[in-house]
Enzyme design. Sequence first.
Site, PDB file in Angstrom:
ATOM      1  N   GLN A  94       0.820  -1.205   0.000  1.00  0.00           N
ATOM      2  CA  GLN A  94       0.000   0.000   0.000  1.00  0.00           C
ATOM      3  C   GLN A  94       0.858   1.261   0.000  1.00  0.00           C
ATOM      4  OE1 GLN A  94      -3.216   0.189  -0.377  1.00  0.00           O
ATOM      5  NE2 GLN A  94      -3.344   2.410  -0.152  1.00  0.00           N
ATOM      6  N   GLU A  95       1.945   1.234   0.740  1.00  0.00           N
ATOM      7  CA  GLU A  95       2.774   2.430   0.895  1.00  0.00           C
ATOM      8  C   GLU A  95       3.562   2.769  -0.366  1.00  0.00           C
ATOM      9  OE1 GLU A  95       3.146   4.695   3.099  1.00  0.00           O
ATOM     10  OE2 GLU A  95       2.227   3.954   4.933  1.00  0.00           O
ATOM     11  N   SER A  96       4.217   1.781  -0.957  1.00  0.00           N
ATOM     12  CA  SER A  96       5.196   2.081  -2.008  1.00  0.00           C
ATOM     13  C   SER A  96       5.084   1.207  -3.241  1.00  0.00           C
ATOM     14  CB  SER A  96       6.609   1.909  -1.443  1.00  0.00           C
ATOM     15  OG  SER A  96       6.856   0.535  -1.140  1.00  0.00           O
ATOM     16  N   TYR A 203      -6.950   3.779   3.605  1.00  0.00           N
ATOM     17  CA  TYR A 203      -5.630   3.197   3.831  1.00  0.00           C
ATOM     18  C   TYR A 203      -5.724   1.991   4.763  1.00  0.00           C
ATOM     19  CZ  TYR A 203      -0.794   2.894   5.537  1.00  0.00           C
ATOM     20  OH  TYR A 203       0.461   2.447   5.901  1.00  0.00           O
TER      21      TYR A 203
END
Length: 221
Positions: A94-96, A203
Amino acid sequence: GDLAQELYNQIYGKPKLVDELEPSLYATRLLHMAEQYILSISLSAQINQKQPELWEDYPEQLLIFFPTPFRADVGRFAGTNNLEPELVWGLSRQESTFRPAVLSPVGAIGLMQLMPNTAQEQARALSLSPSGMGERLKQPELNLQLGTYYLAKLGKRYDNKWPYAIAAYNAGEYVVDTWLARRNAADLVVWAEGLSFGETSSYVKNVWRNWEVYKWLNRPE
Protein backbone atom coordinates in the site's frame (compact mmCIF):
# COMPACT_ATOMS: atom_id res chain seq x y z
CA GLY A 1 13.69 -0.68 -15.74
CA ASP A 2 13.43 1.14 -19.09
CA LEU A 3 12.69 -2.07 -20.98
CA ALA A 4 10.03 -3.03 -18.44
CA GLN A 5 8.42 0.40 -18.73
CA GLU A 6 8.43 0.11 -22.52
CA LEU A 7 6.79 -3.31 -22.32
CA TYR A 8 4.11 -1.91 -20.02
CA ASN A 9 3.54 1.06 -22.33
CA GLN A 10 3.18 -1.23 -25.33
CA ILE A 11 0.48 -3.27 -23.60
CA TYR A 12 -1.28 -0.53 -21.65
CA GLY A 13 -1.18 1.91 -24.54
CA LYS A 14 -2.98 -0.51 -26.84
CA PRO A 15 -6.24 -1.58 -25.17
CA LYS A 16 -6.80 -4.37 -27.70
CA LEU A 17 -3.68 -6.10 -26.41
CA VAL A 18 -5.17 -6.22 -22.92
CA ASP A 19 -8.07 -8.13 -24.48
CA GLU A 20 -5.60 -10.79 -25.61
CA LEU A 21 -5.41 -12.55 -22.29
CA GLU A 22 -2.46 -14.92 -22.57
CA PRO A 23 0.05 -12.38 -23.96
CA SER A 24 -1.05 -9.86 -21.35
CA LEU A 25 -0.62 -12.34 -18.51
CA TYR A 26 2.79 -13.25 -19.86
CA ALA A 27 3.71 -9.56 -19.85
CA THR A 28 2.73 -9.24 -16.17
CA ARG A 29 5.04 -12.14 -15.34
CA LEU A 30 7.93 -10.59 -17.24
CA LEU A 31 7.39 -7.33 -15.36
CA HIS A 32 7.24 -9.26 -12.09
CA MET A 33 10.49 -11.07 -12.87
CA ALA A 34 12.07 -7.68 -13.64
CA GLU A 35 10.98 -6.55 -10.13
CA GLN A 36 8.79 -3.85 -11.64
CA TYR A 37 5.99 -4.61 -9.23
CA ILE A 38 4.02 -1.41 -9.67
CA LEU A 39 3.79 -2.17 -13.41
CA SER A 40 2.90 -5.85 -12.99
CA ILE A 41 0.24 -4.97 -10.40
CA SER A 42 -1.18 -2.13 -12.50
CA LEU A 43 -1.35 -4.25 -15.65
CA SER A 44 -2.98 -7.10 -13.72
CA ALA A 45 -5.63 -4.67 -12.49
CA GLN A 46 -6.26 -3.51 -16.06
CA ILE A 47 -6.64 -7.11 -17.22
CA ASN A 48 -9.03 -7.82 -14.35
CA GLN A 49 -11.25 -4.96 -15.49
CA LYS A 50 -11.53 -6.65 -18.88
CA GLN A 51 -11.63 -10.17 -17.44
CA PRO A 52 -13.75 -10.13 -14.23
CA GLU A 53 -13.17 -13.86 -13.69
CA LEU A 54 -9.39 -13.49 -13.83
CA TRP A 55 -8.65 -14.58 -10.26
CA GLU A 56 -11.00 -17.57 -10.48
CA ASP A 57 -9.69 -18.72 -13.86
CA TYR A 58 -6.02 -17.93 -13.15
CA PRO A 59 -5.57 -18.08 -9.36
CA GLU A 60 -1.79 -18.09 -9.76
CA GLN A 61 -2.12 -14.51 -11.03
CA LEU A 62 -2.78 -13.47 -7.44
CA LEU A 63 0.92 -14.14 -6.79
CA ILE A 64 1.67 -11.42 -9.35
CA PHE A 65 -0.95 -9.05 -7.94
CA PHE A 66 0.27 -9.65 -4.38
CA PRO A 67 4.02 -10.17 -4.73
CA THR A 68 6.31 -11.03 -1.81
CA PRO A 69 9.66 -9.40 -2.59
CA PHE A 70 12.57 -8.94 -0.18
CA ARG A 71 11.57 -12.21 1.49
CA ALA A 72 14.72 -12.66 3.56
CA ASP A 73 14.67 -9.15 5.04
CA VAL A 74 10.90 -9.11 5.55
CA GLY A 75 11.05 -12.48 7.30
CA ARG A 76 14.01 -11.50 9.46
CA PHE A 77 12.75 -8.13 10.65
CA ALA A 78 9.14 -9.25 10.99
CA GLY A 79 10.37 -12.09 13.19
CA THR A 80 12.59 -9.81 15.26
CA ASN A 81 9.62 -7.53 15.96
CA ASN A 82 6.97 -10.24 16.40
CA LEU A 83 5.06 -9.14 13.32
CA GLU A 84 3.47 -11.31 10.69
CA PRO A 85 5.43 -11.02 7.42
CA GLU A 86 2.09 -10.77 5.66
CA LEU A 87 1.35 -7.52 7.50
CA VAL A 88 4.69 -6.07 6.43
CA TRP A 89 4.04 -7.00 2.79
CA GLY A 90 0.48 -5.71 3.03
CA LEU A 91 1.57 -2.35 4.38
CA SER A 92 4.53 -2.01 2.00
CA ARG A 93 2.32 -2.83 -0.99
CA GLN A 94 0.00 0.00 0.00
CA GLU A 95 2.77 2.43 0.89
CA SER A 96 5.20 2.08 -2.01
CA THR A 97 4.14 -0.79 -4.27
CA PHE A 98 7.57 -2.19 -3.34
CA ARG A 99 9.59 0.66 -4.87
CA PRO A 100 12.73 1.05 -2.73
CA ALA A 101 13.60 4.58 -3.85
CA VAL A 102 10.14 6.13 -4.15
CA LEU A 103 9.67 9.56 -2.56
CA SER A 104 6.21 10.76 -1.55
CA PRO A 105 5.03 14.37 -2.00
CA VAL A 106 5.42 14.93 1.75
CA GLY A 107 8.92 13.44 1.89
CA ALA A 108 8.35 9.83 3.00
CA ILE A 109 10.94 7.49 1.54
CA GLY A 110 11.25 3.91 0.42
CA LEU A 111 9.45 0.61 0.87
CA MET A 112 7.65 1.44 4.10
CA GLN A 113 7.49 5.19 3.36
CA LEU A 114 9.25 6.49 6.44
CA MET A 115 9.69 10.18 7.11
CA PRO A 116 13.37 10.93 7.78
CA ASN A 117 12.70 12.29 11.29
CA THR A 118 10.65 9.19 12.18
CA ALA A 119 13.42 6.99 10.81
CA GLN A 120 16.01 8.85 12.86
CA GLU A 121 14.02 8.23 16.05
CA GLN A 122 13.86 4.50 15.33
CA ALA A 123 17.55 4.38 14.41
CA ARG A 124 18.54 5.95 17.73
CA ALA A 125 16.34 3.47 19.60
CA LEU A 126 18.15 0.65 17.80
CA SER A 127 21.59 2.20 18.42
CA LEU A 128 22.05 2.83 14.69
CA SER A 129 23.42 5.97 13.10
CA PRO A 130 20.60 8.46 12.39
CA SER A 131 22.57 10.41 9.79
CA GLY A 132 21.96 10.52 6.06
CA MET A 133 18.45 9.09 6.15
CA GLY A 134 17.47 10.87 2.94
CA GLU A 135 19.58 8.40 0.98
CA ARG A 136 19.92 5.48 3.37
CA LEU A 137 16.17 4.90 3.54
CA LYS A 138 16.31 3.86 -0.11
CA GLN A 139 18.14 0.73 1.03
CA PRO A 140 15.47 -1.99 1.44
CA GLU A 141 17.21 -3.66 4.38
CA LEU A 142 17.46 -0.51 6.51
CA ASN A 143 14.00 0.71 5.52
CA LEU A 144 12.45 -2.61 6.56
CA GLN A 145 14.47 -2.73 9.77
CA LEU A 146 13.31 0.72 10.88
CA GLY A 147 9.79 0.42 9.47
CA THR A 148 9.03 -2.90 11.16
CA TYR A 149 10.43 -1.62 14.45
CA TYR A 150 8.18 1.45 14.25
CA LEU A 151 5.13 -0.58 13.23
CA ALA A 152 5.67 -3.02 16.10
CA LYS A 153 6.01 -0.10 18.51
CA LEU A 154 2.66 1.25 17.33
CA GLY A 155 1.13 -2.20 17.73
CA LYS A 156 2.25 -2.32 21.36
CA ARG A 157 1.08 1.24 21.99
CA TYR A 158 -2.43 0.35 20.83
CA ASP A 159 -2.54 -3.08 22.52
CA ASN A 160 -2.34 -4.95 19.20
CA LYS A 161 -5.53 -3.30 17.96
CA TRP A 162 -4.15 -3.17 14.47
CA PRO A 163 -6.65 -0.80 12.83
CA TYR A 164 -5.49 1.81 15.36
CA ALA A 165 -1.81 1.04 14.79
CA ILE A 166 -2.15 1.03 11.00
CA ALA A 167 -4.06 4.31 11.10
CA ALA A 168 -1.33 5.81 13.29
CA TYR A 169 1.33 4.65 10.85
CA ASN A 170 -0.49 6.62 8.16
CA ALA A 171 -1.83 9.68 9.97
CA GLY A 172 0.25 9.87 13.15
CA GLU A 173 -0.34 8.94 16.76
CA TYR A 174 -1.72 12.33 17.79
CA VAL A 175 -4.41 12.18 15.13
CA VAL A 176 -5.45 8.64 16.09
CA ASP A 177 -5.48 9.53 19.80
CA THR A 178 -7.77 12.45 18.98
CA TRP A 179 -10.11 10.18 17.01
CA LEU A 180 -10.13 7.63 19.82
CA ALA A 181 -11.01 10.31 22.37
CA ARG A 182 -14.06 11.15 20.27
CA ARG A 183 -15.09 7.68 19.17
CA ASN A 184 -13.62 4.50 20.65
CA ALA A 185 -15.70 1.79 18.97
CA ALA A 186 -15.61 -1.76 20.28
CA ASP A 187 -15.81 -3.03 16.70
CA LEU A 188 -12.48 -2.05 15.14
CA VAL A 189 -13.77 -2.41 11.59
CA VAL A 190 -16.64 -0.06 12.39
CA TRP A 191 -14.11 2.34 13.88
CA ALA A 192 -12.03 2.28 10.69
CA GLU A 193 -15.14 2.91 8.60
CA GLY A 194 -16.00 5.93 10.73
CA LEU A 195 -12.67 7.73 10.50
CA SER A 196 -13.24 11.36 9.66
CA PHE A 197 -10.22 11.46 7.35
CA GLY A 198 -11.29 9.47 4.28
CA GLU A 199 -7.77 8.82 3.02
CA THR A 200 -6.77 7.12 6.27
CA SER A 201 -9.99 5.11 6.36
CA SER A 202 -9.25 3.78 2.87
CA TYR A 203 -5.63 3.20 3.83
CA VAL A 204 -6.55 1.07 6.85
CA LYS A 205 -9.03 -0.99 4.84
CA ASN A 206 -6.57 -1.52 1.99
CA VAL A 207 -3.72 -2.59 4.27
CA TRP A 208 -6.08 -4.92 6.13
CA ARG A 209 -7.30 -6.43 2.86
CA ASN A 210 -3.72 -6.90 1.68
CA TRP A 211 -2.79 -8.54 4.97
CA GLU A 212 -5.69 -10.99 4.76
CA VAL A 213 -4.92 -11.89 1.13
CA TYR A 214 -1.25 -12.46 1.93
CA LYS A 215 -2.20 -14.71 4.85
CA TRP A 216 -4.50 -16.67 2.56
CA LEU A 217 -1.81 -17.00 -0.12
CA ASN A 218 0.78 -18.11 2.45
CA ARG A 219 -1.53 -20.49 4.32
CA PRO A 220 -0.15 -23.99 4.99
CA GLU A 221 -1.10 -26.50 2.33
